[in-house]
Design a protein around this motif. Structure first.
Motif, PDB file in Angstrom:
ATOM      1  N   ILE A   3       0.820  -1.191   0.000  1.00 33.53           N
ATOM      2  CA  ILE A   3       0.000   0.000   0.000  1.00 33.53           C
ATOM      3  C   ILE A   3       0.873   1.268   0.000  1.00 33.53           C
ATOM      4  N   ALA A   4       0.427   2.289  -0.732  1.00 33.62           N
ATOM      5  CA  ALA A   4       1.128   3.573  -0.734  1.00 33.62           C
ATOM      6  C   ALA A   4       0.085   4.665  -0.527  1.00 33.62           C
ATOM      7  N   VAL A  34      13.097  11.179  -3.464  1.00 40.00           N
ATOM      8  CA  VAL A  34      12.384  12.270  -4.163  1.00 40.00           C
ATOM      9  C   VAL A  34      13.053  13.611  -3.860  1.00 40.00           C
ATOM     10  N   LEU A  43       3.808  10.318  -2.297  1.00 35.87           N
ATOM     11  CA  LEU A  43       3.221   9.003  -2.075  1.00 35.87           C
ATOM     12  C   LEU A  43       4.158   8.274  -1.115  1.00 35.87           C
ATOM     13  N   HIS A  45       5.361   4.939   1.080  1.00 34.13           N
ATOM     14  CA  HIS A  45       5.301   3.470   1.076  1.00 34.13           C
ATOM     15  C   HIS A  45       6.425   2.938   1.961  1.00 34.13           C
ATOM     16  N   PHE A  48       8.967   5.409   3.251  1.00 34.51           N
ATOM     17  CA  PHE A  48       9.699   6.252   2.305  1.00 34.51           C
ATOM     18  C   PHE A  48       8.712   6.987   1.398  1.00 34.51           C
ATOM     19  N   ILE A  50       7.973   7.738  -2.162  1.00 29.41           N
ATOM     20  CA  ILE A  50       8.463   7.072  -3.382  1.00 29.41           C
ATOM     21  C   ILE A  50       8.212   7.887  -4.646  1.00 29.41           C
ATOM     22  N   GLN A  51       7.323   8.886  -4.572  1.00 25.64           N
ATOM     23  CA  GLN A  51       7.116   9.735  -5.746  1.00 25.64           C
ATOM     24  C   GLN A  51       6.385  10.994  -5.326  1.00 25.64           C
ATOM     25  N   ARG A  52       6.622  12.064  -6.093  1.00 30.75           N
ATOM     26  CA  ARG A  52       5.913  13.312  -5.842  1.00 30.75           C
ATOM     27  C   ARG A  52       4.576  13.253  -6.569  1.00 30.75           C
ATOM     28  N   LEU A  53       3.537  13.834  -5.968  1.00 30.03           N
ATOM     29  CA  LEU A  53       2.215  13.839  -6.613  1.00 30.03           C
ATOM     30  C   LEU A  53       1.920  15.223  -7.165  1.00 30.03           C
TER      31      LEU A  53
ATOM     32  N   THR B  27      -3.273  -4.225  -4.338  1.00 26.21           N
ATOM     33  CA  THR B  27      -4.020  -3.067  -3.873  1.00 26.21           C
ATOM     34  C   THR B  27      -5.204  -2.788  -4.803  1.00 26.21           C
ATOM     35  N   THR B 132      13.513   1.688  -1.986  1.00 27.32           N
ATOM     36  CA  THR B 132      13.713   1.988  -0.558  1.00 27.32           C
ATOM     37  C   THR B 132      14.859   1.133  -0.017  1.00 27.32           C
ATOM     38  N   HIS B 177       1.082   1.957  -8.468  1.00 25.60           N
ATOM     39  CA  HIS B 177       2.222   2.362  -7.643  1.00 25.60           C
ATOM     40  C   HIS B 177       3.535   1.777  -8.123  1.00 25.60           C
ATOM     41  N   ARG B 228      -1.790  11.834 -11.815  1.00 22.83           N
ATOM     42  CA  ARG B 228      -1.336  12.610 -10.662  1.00 22.83           C
ATOM     43  C   ARG B 228      -0.183  11.922  -9.941  1.00 22.83           C
ATOM     44  N   ASN B 235       9.780   7.727 -11.537  1.00 20.73           N
ATOM     45  CA  ASN B 235      10.711   8.440 -10.662  1.00 20.73           C
ATOM     46  C   ASN B 235      12.127   8.049 -11.072  1.00 20.73           C
ATOM     47  N   LYS B 237      15.027   9.171 -10.345  1.00 18.51           N
ATOM     48  CA  LYS B 237      16.005   9.067  -9.260  1.00 18.51           C
ATOM     49  C   LYS B 237      15.912   7.688  -8.591  1.00 18.51           C
ATOM     50  N   GLU B 328      -3.123  -7.957   0.789  1.00 19.97           N
ATOM     51  CA  GLU B 328      -3.316  -7.833  -0.650  1.00 19.97           C
ATOM     52  C   GLU B 328      -3.576  -9.190  -1.306  1.00 19.97           C
TER      53      GLU B 328
END
Ligand code: SF4
Lengths: 74, 339
Positions: A3-4, A34, A43, A45, A48, A50-53, B27, B132, B177, B228, B235, B237, B328
């Motif tokens: 889940i995030a 990020v 976001l 998870h 951490f 993990i991404q910008r919204l 999810t 992570t 995700h 969004r 990402n 990075k 899940e």
């Protein structure tokens, strides 16, 4: 476990740690993945970001639907 | 759900034939069940689940290996979901040893910093989770820390499913995700209709609607119904960190044979953090023995209610298969919502 959840960054601390607001609670998360500024949404998870919204949130689904629907001339 | 109603109406207008659509994200299954999405869709449209739960696709051999490490006196750290996943000799929950639930890998490293004992993190997760781990490894954790890499990546499993053709699929809802991190350019190689979708009811309905339209138009591209969070590149990075630390390897999934290039192992320069190499272990292949049909669920060939053990011999309190364990997992989700 996969889940995030979206949260707003309200403070950036030393060592890539950010304080984020999930709406009902605030939590420290790692920001290693990020590049964000205070006030932006991320976001989160497993502790951490993990991404910008992007901020447009709910509105966006509506807008895409309108466009897709109109494109088919319905 | 005003917009949701419009989208549902549009889906009913657009559907022309029987369609089977697979999602590959636990999810998504949870969101579909929670919002009762299957009940508002036309009967021609069938949503099947694929190998989308990282806990469920972790094979028994990896659980056995983690239990052996615990028995040898190492501190085992992992996510709560993994504790009750059955290996061939029980689960981590029933194992002897010092087993601790952590929120993420960074908390496991904190444990290692405060002990002389060996600390092993059982590192499961798809591309959402892998960065992570990579970021943490790059910060030089202490010598007594290592990971059992149970990571897997989604595209090779999709390739496998498409090559097999057994699930008879018309299109895929891509995991929002996973794609938030990885983007979706990798998926453009697959000659099949695909839409990236988010997790609210409207996001999912929009994704389904766009997918049906794409199928009806005879196209096969990747569209994004979740911009969004998701961009084509993802990402960058996080992706770069991931491939600084890990390299692809061939690995077995629960319910699947070895899928080439679908696993991730630590690169040579990070070998000292690889629990398999550090403690000279290999992952045994375990043949399935119970009547559990998780393997078929994970390949889109069956639903939880097709399993004779569902809700009788197998419940969240006493799970027989991994799909009844994880939040899940399809069986756990159906047990919660379909009764
Ligand atoms: S109900 Fe239990 S035994 Fe049956 S497939 Fe699901 S997890 Fe396996």
């Amino acid at each position: 476990m996969c889940i995030a959840v979206p949260a707003e960054v309200i403070e950036i601390r030393d060592g890539n740690i950010g304080l984020v607001d999930f709406g009902d609670l605030q939590h420290e998360v790692r920001l290693d993945l990020v590049d964000v500024k205070v006030g932006e949404f991320v976001l989160v998870h497993v502790g951490f970001a993990i991404q910008r919204l992007s901020r447009e949130e709910g509105l966006e689904t509506r807008e895409i639907f309108r466009q897709v629907y109109e494109a088919m001339g319905a | 759900m005003a917009v949701g109603k419009d989208i549902i109406k549009a889906i009913h207008e657009e559907i022309r034939s029987n369609l089977r659509i697979m999602h590959v994200c636990g999810t998504h299954e949870a969101a579909i069940a929670k919002h009762g999405i299957r009940s508002v869709l036309p009967k021609e449209l069938k949503i099947v689940m694929g190998p989308g739960c990282p806990v469920c696709i972790t094979p028994a051999g990896e659980i056995d290996c983690a239990m052996d490490l615990a028995a040898e006196g190492k501190i085992i750290t992992t996510y709560g979901d993994l504790l009750r996943v059955p290996g061939s000799k029980g689960s981590l929950e029933s194992a002897d040893g010092d087993i601790r639930i952590v929120q993420g890998i960074h908390k496991a490293v904190e444990i290692a910093k405060n002990t002389d004992k060996e600390v092993v993190f059982i590192s499961v997760g798809f591309e959402t989770t892998v960065p992570t781990v990579a970021a943490t490894i790059l910060q030089n954790p202490p010598e007594n820390f290592s990971i059992l890499s149970c990571h897997r990546v989604v595209p090779p499993a999709m390739q496998w499913l498409l090559d097999q053709g057994e699930a008879d699929l018309n299109g895929f809802i891509l995991p929002g995700h996973v794609c938030a991190v990885m983007g979706y350019d990798e998926y453009e190689q697959f000659p099949v209709p695909q839409v990236v979708a988010g997790f609210e009811a409207e996001d999912l309905l929009l994704g389904l609607y766009m997918l049906i339209k794409q199928i009806n138009n005879g196209e096969a591209t990747v569209e994004n119904a979740y911009p969004r969070a998701v961009t084509r590149e993802g990402n960058t990075k996080a992706k770069a960190l991931m491939y600084d630390v890990f390299t692809p390897c061939d690995i077995e999934w629960r319910g699947f044979p070895v899928i080439p290039g679908s696993g991730l192992e630590l690169k040579r320069e990070f070998e000292k953090y690889d629990a398999l190499k550090r403690f000279n272990k290999t992952i045994p292949h375990i043949e399935k023995r119970s009547a559990c049909i998780c393997d078929q669920l994970l390949r889109g060939l069956a639903e939880p209610t097709d399993c004779p053990l569902f809700g009788t011999a197998c419940t969240p309190r006493s799970p027989v298969g991994p799909c009844m364990v994880s939040h899940e997992g399809a069986c756990k989700i159906w047990h919660q919502y379909h009764r």
